[in-house]
Design a protein around this motif. Sequence first.
Motif, PDB file in Angstrom:
ATOM      1  N   PRO A  51      29.422 -41.646  55.077  1.00 50.63           N
ATOM      2  CA  PRO A  51      30.282 -40.482  54.799  1.00 50.63           C
ATOM      3  C   PRO A  51      29.662 -39.485  53.812  1.00 50.63           C
ATOM      4  CG  PRO A  51      31.553 -42.508  54.674  1.00 50.63           C
ATOM      5  CD  PRO A  51      30.122 -42.914  54.825  1.00 50.63           C
ATOM      6  N   THR A  52      28.926 -39.984  52.830  1.00 48.28           N
ATOM      7  CA  THR A  52      28.293 -39.089  51.865  1.00 48.28           C
ATOM      8  C   THR A  52      27.215 -38.241  52.524  1.00 48.28           C
ATOM      9  OG1 THR A  52      28.701 -40.713  50.123  1.00 48.28           O
ATOM     10  CG2 THR A  52      27.075 -38.998  49.648  1.00 48.28           C
ATOM     11  N   VAL A  53      26.440 -38.833  53.427  1.00 50.04           N
ATOM     12  CA  VAL A  53      25.412 -38.102  54.159  1.00 50.04           C
ATOM     13  C   VAL A  53      26.056 -37.078  55.085  1.00 50.04           C
ATOM     14  CG1 VAL A  53      23.533 -38.310  55.843  1.00 50.04           C
ATOM     15  CG2 VAL A  53      23.755 -40.000  54.010  1.00 50.04           C
ATOM     16  N   LEU A  58      26.670 -32.000  56.903  1.00 47.98           N
ATOM     17  CA  LEU A  58      27.525 -31.329  57.879  1.00 47.98           C
ATOM     18  C   LEU A  58      28.701 -30.603  57.232  1.00 47.98           C
ATOM     19  CD1 LEU A  58      27.525 -34.054  60.650  1.00 47.98           C
ATOM     20  CD2 LEU A  58      26.069 -32.045  60.463  1.00 47.98           C
ATOM     21  N   GLY A  59      28.871 -30.844  55.921  1.00 58.37           N
ATOM     22  CA  GLY A  59      29.829 -30.141  55.110  1.00 58.37           C
ATOM     23  C   GLY A  59      31.229 -30.288  55.478  1.00 58.37           C
TER      24      GLY A  59
END
Length: 59
Positions: A51-53, A58-59
């Motif tokens: 999720p952090t990536v 992808l913002g």
Amino acid sequence: MNILTDLKKDIGIFVVEHRLDIVANYADYVYAMFMGKVIAKGSTNDVLNNPTVIDAYLG
């Protein structure tokens, strides 16, 4: 066979690449960085689904 596929059988390889479709074909272990800091590490699948990536890229 591809030279990277042949080489990774015998030695570790460090590759800096922004195209994840390329990385996914060769990497066994991936680090994702954002703003100069490692935000995830692990298998390609784990990092791509982190999720952090996802939020960072992808913002």
